[in-house]
Design a protein around this motif. Structure first.
Motif, PDB file in Angstrom:
ATOM      1  N   UNK A 108      62.503  44.601  33.282  1.00 55.63           N
ATOM      2  CA  UNK A 108      63.015  44.750  34.569  1.00 55.63           C
ATOM      3  C   UNK A 108      61.758  44.042  35.475  1.00 55.63           C
ATOM      4  N   UNK A 109      60.964  43.431  34.705  1.00 56.73           N
ATOM      5  CA  UNK A 109      59.712  42.633  35.508  1.00 56.73           C
ATOM      6  C   UNK A 109      58.999  43.626  36.346  1.00 56.73           C
ATOM      7  N   UNK A 110      58.810  44.851  35.896  1.00 57.93           N
ATOM      8  CA  UNK A 110      57.929  45.781  36.965  1.00 57.93           C
ATOM      9  C   UNK A 110      56.382  45.510  36.598  1.00 57.93           C
ATOM     10  N   UNK A 111      55.809  44.909  37.764  1.00 57.23           N
ATOM     11  CA  UNK A 111      54.367  44.604  37.628  1.00 57.23           C
ATOM     12  C   UNK A 111      53.316  45.178  38.410  1.00 57.23           C
ATOM     13  N   UNK A 112      53.808  45.853  39.319  1.00 60.42           N
ATOM     14  CA  UNK A 112      52.989  46.617  40.244  1.00 60.42           C
ATOM     15  C   UNK A 112      52.554  48.012  39.716  1.00 60.42           C
ATOM     16  N   UNK A 113      51.312  48.343  39.600  1.00 59.73           N
ATOM     17  CA  UNK A 113      51.192  49.458  38.973  1.00 59.73           C
ATOM     18  C   UNK A 113      51.694  50.945  39.572  1.00 59.73           C
ATOM     19  N   UNK A 155      68.827  56.919  29.252  1.00 58.50           N
ATOM     20  CA  UNK A 155      67.673  56.832  30.380  1.00 58.50           C
ATOM     21  C   UNK A 155      67.732  55.537  31.192  1.00 58.50           C
ATOM     22  N   UNK A 156      67.694  54.452  30.303  1.00 55.10           N
ATOM     23  CA  UNK A 156      67.690  53.237  30.997  1.00 55.10           C
ATOM     24  C   UNK A 156      68.706  53.119  31.764  1.00 55.10           C
ATOM     25  N   UNK A 157      69.933  53.245  31.377  1.00 54.43           N
ATOM     26  CA  UNK A 157      71.351  53.215  32.134  1.00 54.43           C
ATOM     27  C   UNK A 157      71.191  54.008  33.363  1.00 54.43           C
ATOM     28  N   UNK A 158      70.669  55.321  33.190  1.00 58.57           N
ATOM     29  CA  UNK A 158      70.637  56.511  34.195  1.00 58.57           C
ATOM     30  C   UNK A 158      69.729  55.725  35.364  1.00 58.57           C
ATOM     31  N   UNK A 159      68.717  55.113  35.125  1.00 54.89           N
ATOM     32  CA  UNK A 159      67.813  54.615  36.017  1.00 54.89           C
ATOM     33  C   UNK A 159      68.459  53.262  36.747  1.00 54.89           C
ATOM     34  N   UNK A 160      69.187  52.970  36.201  1.00 55.97           N
ATOM     35  CA  UNK A 160      70.017  51.781  36.909  1.00 55.97           C
ATOM     36  C   UNK A 160      69.713  50.311  36.338  1.00 55.97           C
ATOM     37  N   UNK A 161      69.267  50.473  34.841  1.00 55.86           N
ATOM     38  CA  UNK A 161      69.105  49.314  34.485  1.00 55.86           C
ATOM     39  C   UNK A 161      68.244  48.114  34.891  1.00 55.86           C
ATOM     40  N   UNK A 197      68.542  45.542  36.730  1.00 54.20           N
ATOM     41  CA  UNK A 197      68.588  45.013  38.275  1.00 54.20           C
ATOM     42  C   UNK A 197      68.342  46.008  39.121  1.00 54.20           C
ATOM     43  N   UNK A 198      68.754  47.223  38.814  1.00 52.13           N
ATOM     44  CA  UNK A 198      68.711  48.677  39.754  1.00 52.13           C
ATOM     45  C   UNK A 198      67.131  48.818  39.817  1.00 52.13           C
ATOM     46  N   UNK A 199      66.397  48.697  38.611  1.00 53.26           N
ATOM     47  CA  UNK A 199      64.977  49.121  38.567  1.00 53.26           C
ATOM     48  C   UNK A 199      64.380  48.124  39.469  1.00 53.26           C
ATOM     49  N   UNK A 200      64.699  46.889  39.323  1.00 55.88           N
ATOM     50  CA  UNK A 200      63.999  45.743  39.946  1.00 55.88           C
ATOM     51  C   UNK A 200      64.239  45.921  41.379  1.00 55.88           C
ATOM     52  N   UNK A 201      65.338  46.275  41.928  1.00 54.16           N
ATOM     53  CA  UNK A 201      65.582  46.786  43.136  1.00 54.16           C
ATOM     54  C   UNK A 201      64.458  47.682  43.826  1.00 54.16           C
ATOM     55  N   UNK A 202      64.077  48.752  43.268  1.00 53.82           N
ATOM     56  CA  UNK A 202      63.042  49.529  43.610  1.00 53.82           C
ATOM     57  C   UNK A 202      61.890  49.096  44.011  1.00 53.82           C
ATOM     58  N   UNK A 203      61.503  48.204  42.935  1.00 53.80           N
ATOM     59  CA  UNK A 203      60.096  47.135  43.279  1.00 53.80           C
ATOM     60  C   UNK A 203      60.125  46.328  44.331  1.00 53.80           C
ATOM     61  N   UNK A 204      61.425  45.614  44.563  1.00 55.36           N
ATOM     62  CA  UNK A 204      61.646  44.917  45.712  1.00 55.36           C
ATOM     63  C   UNK A 204      61.504  45.700  47.074  1.00 55.36           C
ATOM     64  N   UNK A 205      62.220  46.793  46.932  1.00 61.94           N
ATOM     65  CA  UNK A 205      61.983  47.651  48.387  1.00 61.94           C
ATOM     66  C   UNK A 205      60.291  48.255  48.615  1.00 61.94           C
TER      67      UNK A 205
END
Lengths: 222, 114
Positions: free
Chosen positions: A19-24, A55-61, A63-71
């Motif tokens: 999901x390319x989550x890079x912010x701590x 759990x990964x699917x429930x989190x939004x996979x 794209x959905x997880x990346x959107x959280x970081x974008x927000x």
């Protein structure tokens, strides 16, 4: 059922890699959520691999997880811009205006007394010193990275481009003034040049103040 | 929020729901909030993480929530709680939404003869 360190590392790796989550702050928060969801499933007897998939699917996979970081990024950048504006506005008070006008007048009167080369060197110094300080600050803060500071660095990079453009503009302005009547030209335009330099300095200082606050403004806004 | 038909209705009221939940508790973390909503509504309403976290971050940026991080079960857990301003704002927003829902009820229960 509590996750082992290896399992937690695996979940962290999913967030970073898939999901390319890079912010701590986002990573830590989502890891906790991801891990709790996985544990919840494992409590029903599901093996780790299946539970984490669920759990990964429930989190939004991804794209959905990346959107959280974008927000999150949009939210923090909005805060940075708001705070920067507040800092800049705080400089526009009568004493600042008065000092700027007096400095402009002083420069206008003293420029004819100073050799041309000195004036040009001084102007270059006035413009380049903030750039150098910004560069130094950015390098210094990068050694202690946190996600929010990384976002300021992005803004700093934008600012540096702006600053460099201003330096080029002023350089052209000064070069165009070289000639027989260079001294008179510089004298006439010295006030404009000084005001421009002052604005550049003001912007640089405001940015340094923003960096120096290290996002304490979050509490200041409250 | 879930993709169920009521997700659009929930959108505008999510922040008030968060404020209301935190009003009665010292602090809560993200997962706990989703579970509490599910429990209170007997599973009828689910808040997705994609809606929850942006809302929490926005409320934090507005100065209505404050956070503290604690290491639990080997990982960092971020707890949210109301600030003083958040407590005042929560009461106001809840009253506002309640009044809106009352008015909405009046309109929805309108008899055809009227």
């Amino acid at each position: 059922m509590l996750l082992t360190t290896d399992q937690l590392t695996s979940l962290r790796s999913d967030l970073q890699r898939l999901a390319d989550i890079k912010y701590d702050p986002v990573l830590n928060e989502l890891l906790d959520h991801y891990a709790t969801l996985t544990e919840q499933r494992m409590d029903t007897g599901m093996p780790f691999e299946e539970a984490s998939k669920w759990a990964w699917n429930d989190l939004g996979q991804g794209e959905g997880i990346q959107q959280i970081q974008d927000d999150y990024i949009a939210n923090v950048q909005q805060q940075i811009r708001s705070r920067h504006l507040v800092i800049i506005k705080s400089y526009f008070r009568w004493p600042t205006f008065l000092i700027t006008a007096l400095v402009g007048l002083l420069v206008y009167l003293t420029v004819p007394l100073i050799p041309f080369n000195y004036v040009v060197t001084l102007l270059y110094a006035v413009i380049l010193v903030p750039s150098a300080v910004m560069f130094w600050l950015e390098r210094k803060l990068k050694n202690e990275p946190t996600s929010q500071q990384a976002l300021v660095f992005e803004n700093a990079a934008k600012y540096r481009n702006l600053h460099l453009n201003a330096v080029i503009f002023v350089s052209n302005f000064l070069i165009s003034s070289v000639g027989d009547e260079s001294r008179r030209f510089l004298q006439i335009h010295s006030t404009i040049t000084v005001v421009m330099c002052m604005l550049l300095l003001l912007y640089a200082i405001s940015f340094m103040q923003l960096l120096n606050e290290r996002f304490d403004f979050r509490t200041k806004l409250a | 929020m879930s993709t169920s038909p009521n997700s659009q209705l929930l959108k505008g009221s999510l922040s008030v729901m968060i404020l209301r939940l935190l009003e009665g508790r010292e602090r809560m973390y993200g997962y706990e909030i989703t579970q509490k909503v599910k429990e209170l509504t007997a599973g009828e309403m689910t808040i997705t993480e994609g809606a929850l976290y942006p809302a929490l971050h926005k409320l934090e940026a507005e100065g209505l929530l404050t956070t503290e991080t604690q290491v639990v079960d080997g990982r960092a857990r971020k707890y949210y709680s109301l600030t003083k301003i958040g407590q005042t704002e929560a009461a106001g927003r809840i009253a506002e939404l309640t009044a809106f829902l009352d008015n909405l009820n009046l309109v929805l229960n309108l008899k055809p003869s009227l």
